[in-house]
Every structure is written in C-alpha cells, then in structure tokens.
Scaffold this motif. Structure first.
Motif, PDB file in Angstrom:
ATOM      1  N   THR A 153       2.944  -2.975  10.590  1.00 17.00           N
ATOM      2  CA  THR A 153       1.731  -3.139   9.785  1.00 17.00           C
ATOM      3  C   THR A 153       0.770  -4.159  10.393  1.00 17.00           C
ATOM      4  OG1 THR A 153       2.875  -4.778   8.406  1.00 17.00           O
ATOM      5  CG2 THR A 153       2.860  -2.508   7.627  1.00 17.00           C
ATOM      6  N   VAL A 209      -2.700   0.597   5.580  1.00 13.58           N
ATOM      7  CA  VAL A 209      -3.352   1.726   4.906  1.00 13.58           C
ATOM      8  C   VAL A 209      -2.381   2.430   3.969  1.00 13.58           C
ATOM      9  CG1 VAL A 209      -4.513   3.947   5.258  1.00 13.58           C
ATOM     10  CG2 VAL A 209      -4.961   2.029   6.822  1.00 13.58           C
ATOM     11  N   ASN A 255      -7.839  -6.106  -3.577  1.00 14.51           N
ATOM     12  CA  ASN A 255      -8.601  -5.711  -2.399  1.00 14.51           C
ATOM     13  C   ASN A 255      -8.270  -6.657  -1.261  1.00 14.51           C
ATOM     14  OD1 ASN A 255     -10.825  -3.564  -3.249  1.00 14.51           O
ATOM     15  ND2 ASN A 255     -10.677  -5.059  -4.901  1.00 14.51           N
ATOM     16  N   ASP A 256      -7.846  -6.108  -0.136  1.00 10.59           N
ATOM     17  CA  ASP A 256      -7.502  -6.868   1.065  1.00 10.59           C
ATOM     18  C   ASP A 256      -8.612  -6.639   2.080  1.00 10.59           C
ATOM     19  OD1 ASP A 256      -6.057  -8.128   3.174  1.00 10.59           O
ATOM     20  OD2 ASP A 256      -5.268  -6.184   3.795  1.00 10.59           O
ATOM     21  N   LYS A 312      -4.700   3.755   0.805  1.00  9.75           N
ATOM     22  CA  LYS A 312      -6.058   3.751   1.334  1.00  9.75           C
ATOM     23  C   LYS A 312      -6.320   4.867   2.335  1.00  9.75           C
ATOM     24  CE  LYS A 312      -6.387  -1.258   0.705  1.00  9.75           C
ATOM     25  NZ  LYS A 312      -6.681  -2.582   1.330  1.00  9.75           N
ATOM     26  N   VAL A 322       0.817  -1.217   0.000  1.00  6.68           N
ATOM     27  CA  VAL A 322       0.000   0.000   0.000  1.00  6.68           C
ATOM     28  C   VAL A 322       0.851   1.267   0.000  1.00  6.68           C
ATOM     29  CG1 VAL A 322      -2.032  -1.065   1.055  1.00  6.68           C
ATOM     30  CG2 VAL A 322      -0.211  -0.161   2.520  1.00  6.68           C
ATOM     31  N   SER A 351      -8.977  -2.978   4.930  1.00  2.81           N
ATOM     32  CA  SER A 351      -7.605  -3.460   5.074  1.00  2.81           C
ATOM     33  C   SER A 351      -7.556  -4.499   6.178  1.00  2.81           C
ATOM     34  CB  SER A 351      -6.635  -2.314   5.385  1.00  2.81           C
ATOM     35  OG  SER A 351      -5.321  -2.822   5.528  1.00  2.81           O
ATOM     36  N   HIS A 366      -2.836  -5.709   5.091  1.00  3.85           N
ATOM     37  CA  HIS A 366      -1.826  -4.991   4.311  1.00  3.85           C
ATOM     38  C   HIS A 366      -1.570  -3.582   4.815  1.00  3.85           C
ATOM     39  CE1 HIS A 366      -2.629  -7.722   0.566  1.00  3.85           C
ATOM     40  NE2 HIS A 366      -1.980  -8.337   1.530  1.00  3.85           N
TER      41      HIS A 366
END
Length: 472
Positions: free
Chosen positions: A150, A432, A349-350, A436, A78, A427, A430
């Motif tokens: 993360t 932000v 998309n996670d 995102k 990301v 999320s 992964h």
C-alpha cells in the motif's frame, strides 16, 4: 478444471493442517475490515510459512482459476485486504512468514519476510543501533508486506519518505506461481526498469510480496518535540518552511490539528492533556532530530520558534523536557483518531495536496461540505509536512448516524471536487482498495488508466490477484 474442493486438498497437502483455515469462526477475523465497512466470505484462509509454499499455492490457484486476496495485518482502511461477499476468493495470509532474515549494519539494511510486524522491525533496528523510520498508528499490527503493497506513509514521511523510499529490494510471487528474486541491497543499480516499484503500492494486484530488503538509518541522538499554537493553517505552513530552513531540514514530523480535534480527544480519551494555557484554533505538533546531542541544536530550534512568535505565526508553545513529556504530546495526536468514534458517524478522507495549497484546501473543502450538509463538523488533522491531511467529517450534532453515513459517497465526492481543482490526490497513504476504485478513471485520465490496465493484463492476465481492487 480443478474444483475448489480439490484445489484446497492440494493446498492442504502443501501448507499442512495449521496452514489452512476453513471453519467459519477461525476465518472470521480475516474476513472483516476492522472499521466494519467491509465484510466478505471465503472458502478458506491459507497461511503459508515460506516463499516456496506461497508459490505452490498460487500455482494451484492459477491452474484452477481461483482468485486470491493477499493479506497482511488486515489494517486496511479501504477494503483492500477483504474478499468480496460472493465467497469465490481464498485469503492468503502472510502472517506466518515472520522472520527477520538479516541485518547488515554496515550496509544499513535489514532483510525481512512479509509477515513481520512493523514494531518488530523498529525494535530490531534499534537493537542494532539503527533506525527504521516508518511509523504509524497501526504499527503494532500492520505487517511489512501489506505496508509495502500500500506504500504506507505515517508521521516521518517528511524526512524519510514513504515506504517506497525505504525499500531496496523485493521478493515477489507472480500470478503464475513463479518467484521473482529482486532482493538486491544496492543503492545504485542502473540496469533497466526498476521492477520493484511495480509492486510497491500495487495492493497485491500484480504479485504477492514475500520478502523485502529495507533501508536503515542512523539513530537520532537528540530529539526536540514541540506543541505549538498557530492562528491558521497558512501560518502552520509558513512555520514549517522556517523550521526546515533554520534546522538544515531536520524536521522529521510536522502534524496539524484543529481545536475541534483536541476538544474531541479531551472529551473522550482518558490521558489526553491540553498542553497550553489558552485555546487556539489550530495547533502543530512537530519533532526535529539530530545525529548528535548539542545545545546548539536546541538553541537553533528555540530561536526559530521565537522568530515565528515575532512574525505572528505562533502564539504559544511548549517543548517537551523529557521522553515522557514527548510521549504525552504524541498521545494527543493518537487520541484524535480514537475520539472521533464517540461523536457519531465520521466520514473519512485521506487527502494529499501540494504543501503550499493545504490551507487553501482546508478553507475550500470546509465551505463545500458545510453547504452540502449544514452542521457537519470537519476535523482536519494529519501529516501536513508532506501535504497529507486526514479530512474527516463528523456528523452534525443530533443527526441520525445511519442516514449520515449513507451519504458517504456523496460527501466524499464534494471533497474530491476540491482536491481535483488543487491538483491533489484522493488517497495519500491508505490506498485505493474497494473503496476508491471507481474514482480511478477520473483521477488518472485515459492514457494513464490504459497504462495501468496494460500492466495488470501483462502481469496478471487471468485477473486472479486481488480482483476488483484498485482498478474497476
């Protein structure tokens, strides 16, 4: 105020010539995300070798007003570890801080520096007859500091939890260069706020993780890996519930994949097999583990699968008879990720959804994206045991790849609308990052978002730690 050039001279004096990179070719690997979506610029990549050096570098940058982008193995999806294009930020790589400081087998803990690669931690735990359960596709490159920052997930979250659940203590360099020593090895410590949780999942925006105390676990003595054909995601969720109940919650991994995912892997990745004689619309790859070798455990799993057949929750299955066969089945899961790139553009998309609503999400999201982009090819797969689906979307056959990828934000927004309706998250594992961050106000709501900004303002009042990430 100190100029960047003067600050870099001060930093060079601290970390030495091998601890700072300024040549464009040397810096290039640190400035681009491996997927190619983000590429930035920086006056220098700084590679300190100790917590003291990190603290001194951060203090210099704080005094000079120079922003810092902390970086681990640079496996972010990301853009969280990549500087912006303007070239104001220095990259601070923790890769030289790669010592395992201690393994305490009686306390079931390991103390490591932030730059230790995940596979090294796994191997050191195994050598001590212990297990560190965090496991993911990038484990040969990903560093524990980045994984902590993360709150990474992976295939074993169902049984062992996210990275947050695997950390007992942290050492963190704060935005002003002070060092917080929170390296406690305690399971119980009820003395106020649990500060370590502020930095786990913060993506380097509140402080720089330099070391951690990790939880270890007993090594499993028996492992059963099964590849199961199921008629639908709803059947997979019911199968998961039955396996957990029958085995005493011994399910460590439970992965869902569609037939399209398997077809892509068979088509493009050498070594992929089709384990079953007849195709199925959906499959589950699951692993159950026990602390002792027992025929009874094998019988329990086989009985549970047999009952699933009777209930029409499964239509076929194969159980690995050796470690080699288990690896062959897990290779399918790994190949799915690689195979998608050969099918043109893929929008990622996670997603995290309550487990009970995963099937509903897949149905609604597939319908929504098909309406927005006729011919789009969803390839949902992932850690359905903890509600995490990688809802990836391959371009329509014959479509223009650039034109399709230019619709990334639009199509992701379509998916996000479904996620919001089902009380999910955009999320799951992964993070932000840059990708995102603009959705955060909508996700968090005004009160929660104000709380996030207040924490950021308190711990990083100058906004110098990984600016422009996570919070818009």
């Amino acid at each position: 105020m100190t100029t960047i050039a003067a600050a870099l001279d001060q930093i060079r004096a601290i970390v030495g010539p091998s601890g700072i990179l300024t040549d464009a070719a040397d810096m290039a690997p640190y400035l681009a995300e491996w997927r190619g979506r983000f590429k930035g610029n920086s006056p220098a990549v700084v590679r300190p070798a100790s917590t003291g050096e990190v603290a001194a570098v951060v203090k210099i940058c704080a005094d000079a007003g120079i922003p810092i982008v902390p970086q681990g193995g640079n496996t972010s999806l990301v853009g969280g570890s990549i500087p912006y294009e303007e070239g104001r930020e220095i990259v601070l790589s923790l890769s030289r801080m790669n010592r395992i400081r201690d393994i305490d087998t009686l306390n079931y803990t390991m103390t490591v520096e932030a730059g230790v690669v995940l596979t090294s931690i796994q191997e050191a735990a195994a050598d001590a007859d212990r297990l560190f359960p965090l496991s993911l596709g990038a484990e040969g490159t990903a560093q524990i500091g980045g994984l902590i920052s993360t709150n990474a997930g992976g295939i074993n979250v169902l049984r062992y939890g996210n990275t947050r659940d695997l950390v007992l203590g942290l050492e963190v360099v704060l935005a002003d260069g002070r060092v917080w020593d929170g390296m406690r090895r305690l399971r119980k410590n009820n003395t106020g706020y649990d500060l370590k949780n502020l930095f786990i999942g913060a993506e380097g925006t509140l402080g720089i993780v330099t070391a951690a105390v990790l939880k270890l676990f007993p090594r499993p003595r028996q492992s059963i890996t099964a590849f199961v054909a199921v008629p639908s995601p709803a059947a997979a969720i019911e199968l998961l519930a039955r396996l957990r109940a029958a085995s005493g919650d011994a399910v460590s991994a439970f992965e869902l994949m569609s037939r399209r995912c398997l077809d892509f892997a068979l088509r493009h990745v050498t070594g992929t097999i089709d384990p079953l004689s007849e195709p199925s619309p959906w499959y589950v790859l699951t692993e159950l583990t026990a602390g002792t070798q027992s025929d009874a455990f094998q019988e329990t799993v086989e009985t549970a699968l047999g009952e699933a057949f009777e209930a029409e929750l499964a239509t076929d299955a194969t159980l690995a008879q050796s470690d080699a066969q288990a690896k062959q089945l897990w290779f399918i899961r790994e190949a799915i990720v690689e195979a998608q790139k050969f099918e043109g553009g893929s929008i990622k998309n996670d997603v995290s959804i309550p487990v009970s609503r995963v099937a509903e999400f897949i149905e609604l999201a597939e319908a929504a994206v098909a309406q927005a982009c006729p011919g789009i090819r969803p390839t949902p797969f992932g850690h359905v045991g903890d509600g995490n689906i990688h809802f990836n979307l391959s371009q329509p056959e014959g479509a223009d790849t650039k034109a399709y990828l230019d619709r990334w934000d639009e199509i992701c927004h379509v998916v996000n609308e479904v996620i919001f309706k089902l009380d999910g998250s955009i999320s799951a594992e992964h993070g932000v990052g840059r990708f995102k961050k603009d959705e955060m106000p909508a996700i968090k709501g005004p009160v929660e978002f104000d709380m996030l900004r207040a924490i950021k303002a308190t711990l990083d009042p100058k906004g110098l730690l990984n600016p422009g990430k996570m919070l818009p």
